[in-house]
Design a protein around this motif. Structure first.
Motif, PDB file in Angstrom:
ATOM      1  N   ASP A 199     -17.531  -2.274   0.628  1.00  0.00           N
ATOM      2  CA  ASP A 199     -17.741  -3.714   0.082  1.00  0.00           C
ATOM      3  C   ASP A 199     -17.177  -4.055  -1.407  1.00  0.00           C
ATOM      4  OD1 ASP A 199     -19.037  -4.148   2.478  1.00  0.00           O
ATOM      5  OD2 ASP A 199     -20.855  -3.413   1.892  1.00  0.00           O
ATOM      6  N   GLY A 200     -17.501  -2.912  -2.223  1.00  0.00           N
ATOM      7  CA  GLY A 200     -17.038  -3.141  -3.578  1.00  0.00           C
ATOM      8  C   GLY A 200     -15.455  -2.991  -3.756  1.00  0.00           C
ATOM      9  N   ARG A 201     -15.045  -3.357  -5.079  1.00  0.00           N
ATOM     10  CA  ARG A 201     -13.529  -3.160  -5.331  1.00  0.00           C
ATOM     11  C   ARG A 201     -13.223  -1.706  -5.433  1.00  0.00           C
ATOM     12  NH1 ARG A 201     -12.185  -7.195 -10.470  1.00  0.00           N
ATOM     13  NH2 ARG A 201     -10.197  -6.577  -9.591  1.00  0.00           N
ATOM     14  N   LEU A 202     -14.172  -0.918  -5.941  1.00  0.00           N
ATOM     15  CA  LEU A 202     -13.864   0.531  -6.256  1.00  0.00           C
ATOM     16  C   LEU A 202     -13.806   1.155  -4.907  1.00  0.00           C
ATOM     17  CD1 LEU A 202     -13.525   3.089  -8.145  1.00  0.00           C
ATOM     18  CD2 LEU A 202     -16.059   3.244  -8.206  1.00  0.00           C
ATOM     19  N   PRO A 203     -14.646   0.880  -3.980  1.00  0.00           N
ATOM     20  CA  PRO A 203     -14.282   1.744  -2.601  1.00  0.00           C
ATOM     21  C   PRO A 203     -13.191   1.113  -1.855  1.00  0.00           C
ATOM     22  CG  PRO A 203     -16.888   0.982  -2.818  1.00  0.00           C
ATOM     23  CD  PRO A 203     -16.034   0.440  -4.025  1.00  0.00           C
ATOM     24  N   LEU A 204     -12.883  -0.023  -2.193  1.00  0.00           N
ATOM     25  CA  LEU A 204     -11.681  -0.717  -1.549  1.00  0.00           C
ATOM     26  C   LEU A 204     -10.377  -0.072  -2.306  1.00  0.00           C
ATOM     27  CD1 LEU A 204     -11.985  -4.678  -1.078  1.00  0.00           C
ATOM     28  CD2 LEU A 204     -11.146  -2.621   0.705  1.00  0.00           C
ATOM     29  N   LEU A 205     -10.581   0.108  -3.570  1.00  0.00           N
ATOM     30  CA  LEU A 205      -9.302   0.901  -4.321  1.00  0.00           C
ATOM     31  C   LEU A 205      -9.206   2.170  -3.831  1.00  0.00           C
ATOM     32  CD1 LEU A 205      -7.261   0.789  -6.639  1.00  0.00           C
ATOM     33  CD2 LEU A 205      -9.072   1.466  -8.232  1.00  0.00           C
ATOM     34  N   LEU A 206     -10.309   2.799  -3.878  1.00  0.00           N
ATOM     35  CA  LEU A 206      -9.988   4.460  -2.990  1.00  0.00           C
ATOM     36  C   LEU A 206      -9.463   4.508  -1.895  1.00  0.00           C
ATOM     37  CD1 LEU A 206     -13.258   5.895  -4.571  1.00  0.00           C
ATOM     38  CD2 LEU A 206     -10.971   6.150  -5.547  1.00  0.00           C
ATOM     39  N   TYR A 207      -9.997   3.564  -1.101  1.00  0.00           N
ATOM     40  CA  TYR A 207      -9.537   3.237   0.273  1.00  0.00           C
ATOM     41  C   TYR A 207      -7.598   2.880   0.446  1.00  0.00           C
ATOM     42  CZ  TYR A 207      -8.404   0.089   4.228  1.00  0.00           C
ATOM     43  OH  TYR A 207      -7.670  -0.730   5.097  1.00  0.00           O
ATOM     44  N   ILE A 208      -7.561   1.972  -0.380  1.00  0.00           N
ATOM     45  CA  ILE A 208      -5.980   1.671  -0.523  1.00  0.00           C
ATOM     46  C   ILE A 208      -5.211   2.779  -1.068  1.00  0.00           C
ATOM     47  CG2 ILE A 208      -4.427   0.035  -1.711  1.00  0.00           C
ATOM     48  CD1 ILE A 208      -6.459  -2.014  -1.480  1.00  0.00           C
ATOM     49  N   LEU A 209      -5.754   3.346  -2.038  1.00  0.00           N
ATOM     50  CA  LEU A 209      -4.977   4.522  -2.543  1.00  0.00           C
ATOM     51  C   LEU A 209      -4.636   5.478  -1.666  1.00  0.00           C
ATOM     52  CD1 LEU A 209      -6.461   5.076  -6.207  1.00  0.00           C
ATOM     53  CD2 LEU A 209      -4.058   4.198  -5.541  1.00  0.00           C
ATOM     54  N   ALA A 210      -5.674   6.007  -0.798  1.00  0.00           N
ATOM     55  CA  ALA A 210      -5.685   7.124   0.185  1.00  0.00           C
ATOM     56  C   ALA A 210      -4.507   6.702   1.193  1.00  0.00           C
ATOM     57  CB  ALA A 210      -7.168   7.429   0.920  1.00  0.00           C
ATOM     58  N   LEU A 211      -4.901   5.466   1.707  1.00  0.00           N
ATOM     59  CA  LEU A 211      -3.892   4.732   2.807  1.00  0.00           C
ATOM     60  C   LEU A 211      -2.599   5.117   2.198  1.00  0.00           C
ATOM     61  CD1 LEU A 211      -6.398   4.189   4.326  1.00  0.00           C
ATOM     62  CD2 LEU A 211      -5.272   2.095   5.056  1.00  0.00           C
ATOM     63  N   SER A 212      -2.119   4.491   0.998  1.00  0.00           N
ATOM     64  CA  SER A 212      -0.941   4.462   0.420  1.00  0.00           C
ATOM     65  C   SER A 212      -0.309   5.811   0.526  1.00  0.00           C
ATOM     66  CB  SER A 212      -1.005   3.961  -0.996  1.00  0.00           C
ATOM     67  OG  SER A 212      -1.545   2.509  -0.929  1.00  0.00           O
ATOM     68  N   VAL A 213      -0.877   6.758  -0.209  1.00  0.00           N
ATOM     69  CA  VAL A 213      -0.469   8.159   0.020  1.00  0.00           C
ATOM     70  C   VAL A 213      -0.155   8.571   1.523  1.00  0.00           C
ATOM     71  CG1 VAL A 213      -1.038  10.695  -0.647  1.00  0.00           C
ATOM     72  CG2 VAL A 213      -1.749   8.525  -2.066  1.00  0.00           C
ATOM     73  N   GLY A 214      -1.220   8.521   2.336  1.00  0.00           N
ATOM     74  CA  GLY A 214      -0.945   8.864   3.638  1.00  0.00           C
ATOM     75  C   GLY A 214       0.166   7.984   4.259  1.00  0.00           C
ATOM     76  N   GLY A 215       0.180   6.898   3.982  1.00  0.00           N
ATOM     77  CA  GLY A 215       1.190   6.149   4.772  1.00  0.00           C
ATOM     78  C   GLY A 215       2.637   6.462   4.136  1.00  0.00           C
ATOM     79  N   ALA A 216       2.752   6.827   2.846  1.00  0.00           N
ATOM     80  CA  ALA A 216       4.086   7.474   2.239  1.00  0.00           C
ATOM     81  C   ALA A 216       4.528   8.802   2.873  1.00  0.00           C
ATOM     82  CB  ALA A 216       4.075   7.501   0.701  1.00  0.00           C
ATOM     83  N   VAL A 217       3.526   9.563   3.095  1.00  0.00           N
ATOM     84  CA  VAL A 217       3.782  10.971   3.618  1.00  0.00           C
ATOM     85  C   VAL A 217       4.547  10.779   4.948  1.00  0.00           C
ATOM     86  CG1 VAL A 217       2.915  13.141   4.164  1.00  0.00           C
ATOM     87  CG2 VAL A 217       2.177  12.170   2.076  1.00  0.00           C
ATOM     88  N   VAL A 218       3.799   9.930   5.909  1.00  0.00           N
ATOM     89  CA  VAL A 218       4.281   9.716   7.192  1.00  0.00           C
ATOM     90  C   VAL A 218       5.610   9.192   7.189  1.00  0.00           C
ATOM     91  CG1 VAL A 218       4.024   8.614   9.209  1.00  0.00           C
ATOM     92  CG2 VAL A 218       1.872   9.536   8.291  1.00  0.00           C
ATOM     93  N   PHE A 219       5.898   8.237   6.292  1.00  0.00           N
ATOM     94  CA  PHE A 219       7.289   7.523   6.115  1.00  0.00           C
ATOM     95  C   PHE A 219       8.440   8.526   5.828  1.00  0.00           C
ATOM     96  CE2 PHE A 219      10.123   5.242   3.708  1.00  0.00           C
ATOM     97  CZ  PHE A 219      10.495   3.851   4.722  1.00  0.00           C
ATOM     98  N   VAL A 220       7.961   9.473   5.078  1.00  0.00           N
ATOM     99  CA  VAL A 220       9.051  10.260   4.590  1.00  0.00           C
ATOM    100  C   VAL A 220       9.301  11.358   5.587  1.00  0.00           C
ATOM    101  CG1 VAL A 220       9.670  12.001   2.922  1.00  0.00           C
ATOM    102  CG2 VAL A 220       8.875   9.981   2.045  1.00  0.00           C
TER     103      VAL A 220
END
Length: 525
Positions: free
Chosen positions: A474-495
């Motif tokens: 709901d809040g911006r902080l949980p969303l930020l942590l969620y986006i960071l986690a997905l970004s790192v995971g997505g980058a690893v899968v991509f490479v």
């Protein structure tokens, strides 16, 4: 006579690249709190004057220093240090005259420029923005002299100091403006911030100059009378290669709001919509920086002399630079497009404009490749060609805005930007075909790239569904942590998919950390 070794040149290029990366991340990052403090209307005001400030920054950071450093470097092979009366003074006077002409023209024409933007309230901000140009001569000369001596540290330090002071003044102004309510002061605050940053950078460079010996002499030297004019022309041409994204923003500053008003928007509504559209600029800038920085580290080895001595090695470096840029830019753009509604809400407080901002993210791919190919062409001595292409790209953007905004609204502006940068990219590739045949671009590993994008998107889709089912975001902080986690995971899968499907060669992986483990992931054979 001094000779600069190749390792020293590469070390200097690395220092300058890292400083550029840090300062550009700062430059892109501060716009998020700026928009949060002043809202979309305040962000619109800032973005209307930013192209003017950005062009002064490019001239003082890339254009004139690049031209001056070439002169100093050539002189180091033929004579001693540059002369104060024969070099420094003539160049300073010419650049000062150039800057003052721009200031005078901008100051007098500011009311007309503001009317062209369909917002007379911007007059004072536009006027103040042009007052940054008188700082160009001192910064350019000192940076150029140090770079010509292959001492990149003063330029790197001054660049970061400039950004820190500039951002500090802009954010302070935003805090004051958010309480006073007069959002148009953010434009003048941005100009004062740029002046404060330029003054701080000048002081750093001047103090460095005093300590440094062997970079100047009072003794007159026999130089051609026209050399300073060549520096002026060469500096302006170099600057065009770094002004592509700035130029597109300048076209939008003059055409977007007027076009929206003509098509039925209320003036205040049009300004807010322009502010929402401008949310995409820091994301494009950040994505382009990350995508092109690694590839640009390969560019110092691309020169006309090296091309003549070892053409196959240089062509291999160009192809690798293009491939790395393509991978990083495509991964960044695809990730942002997939996550954009959440990215918009985390950074800019709501999801407004996510549709046309997603389209705008595609600019990251074409602009990153345009910068890389333009840098290659610049190394090969084709500076005029790339400058002409950027000017043509500006024309394409302007024409497309007038054609598509009436029928498609802000989506038309996004498509116009994408069309303009794609036009410049293909122009660069066509010019480059004399040194790198077109078939090399056709045989880039498009298959592994498509599989990597598909795999990353599938992974993000599954992860997003699981995260939203398991956690309250709901809040911006949980969303930020969620986006960071997905970004790192997505980058690893991509490479990993790129490596596993043969997107990298063994030689390219050997240059990376943990290369032995990565090489084991290559497909057999």
């Amino acid at each position: 006579m001094t000779r600069t070794s190749t390792p020293s040149i590469l070390k200097g290029a690395f220092i300058l690249s890292m400083a550029g990366l840090i300062s550009k991340v700062i430059s892109a990052g501060y716009r998020v709190p700026l928009q949060n403090l002043t809202g979309d209307l305040g962000f619109y005001v800032y973005q209307q004057v930013y192209p003017i400030l950005g062009m002064a920054l490019v001239l003082a950071l890339y254009g004139f220093p690049g031209a001056i450093s070439k002169f100093i470097s050539d002189r180091d092979h033929t004579g001693g240090p540059a002369s104060l009366p024969s070099f420094y003074l003539p160049v300073f006077l010419l650049l000062t005259a150039f800057s003052l002409v721009i200031v005078a023209a901008g100051w007098m024409q500011a009311p007309r420029l503001a009317r062209w933007m369909d917002d007379p309230h911007l007059t004072q901000a536009v006027r103040t923005s042009f007052c940054v140009f008188p700082f160009i001569p001192v910064i350019s000369i000192l940076r150029g002299v140090f770079q010509g001596k292959n001492d990149m540290t003063p330029t790197a330090v001054s660049q970061i100091v400039e950004q820190v002071f500039r951002v500090a003044v802009i954010i302070t102004t935003a805090l004051v403006v958010s309480r006073s309510g007069d959002l148009y002061h953010i434009g003048t605050g941005a100009a004062y911030g740029s002046m404060a940053g330029a003054a701080a950078a000048s002081l750093v460079l001047f103090l460095w100059m005093i300590k440094k010996r062997g970079v100047w002499t009072f003794q007159r030297s026999p130089v051609q009378a026209s050399f300073s004019r060549h520096i002026l022309l060469y500096g302006v041409l170099i600057s065009f290669n770094y002004m592509l994204l700035l130029s597109l923003q300048l076209v939008d500053a003059f055409t977007l709001v007027p076009q929206l008003i003509q098509n039925g928007y209320h003036p205040e509504e049009a300004k807010v919509v322009k502010g929402i559209y401008d949310r995409g600029q820091p994301l494009i800038q950040l994505g382009t920086i990350l995508a092109s920085s690694l590839a640009l580290a390969l560019i110092p080895s691309v020169t006309r002399r090296r091309m003549e001595e070892n053409p196959e090695l240089v062509r291999s470096s160009i192809a690798s630079a293009g491939k790395i840029t393509l991978y990083l830019a495509t991964g960044a753009a695809a990730g942002l497009i997939f996550l954009f509604p959440d990215v918009n809400e985390v950074f800019f407080q709501d999801a407004a404009g996510s549709g046309y901002l997603r389209v705008l993210m595609l600019v990251i791919i074409a602009s990153s490749l345009s910068i890389t190919t333009a840098s290659v062409l610049q190394g090969l001595g084709r500076i005029r060609h790339t400058a002409v292409l950027v000017m043509a790209g500006i024309g394409v953007k302007g024409a497309a805005n007038f054609l598509w905004i009436p029928s498609a609204g802000i989506y038309g502006a996004s498509l116009a930007s994408l069309t303009a940068v794609t036009f410049v990219l293909f122009g660069n590739i066509v010019i480059l075909r004399k040194d790198l045949s077109l078939w090399r671009w056709r045989y880039l590993p498009w298959g592994p790239l498509a599989l990597a994008v598909a795999g990353m998107s599938a992974g993000l889709y599954i992860s997003r569904g699981a995260a939203k089912a398991l956690f309250a975001l709901d809040g911006r902080l949980p969303l930020l942590l969620y986006i960071l986690a997905l970004s790192v995971g997505g980058a690893v899968v991509f490479v990993l998919i790129l490596i596993r499907t043969g997107g990298f060669t063994r030689k390219e992986l050997e240059a990376l950390p943990s290369s032995n483990r990565l090489i084991q992931l290559l497909p057999k054979g």
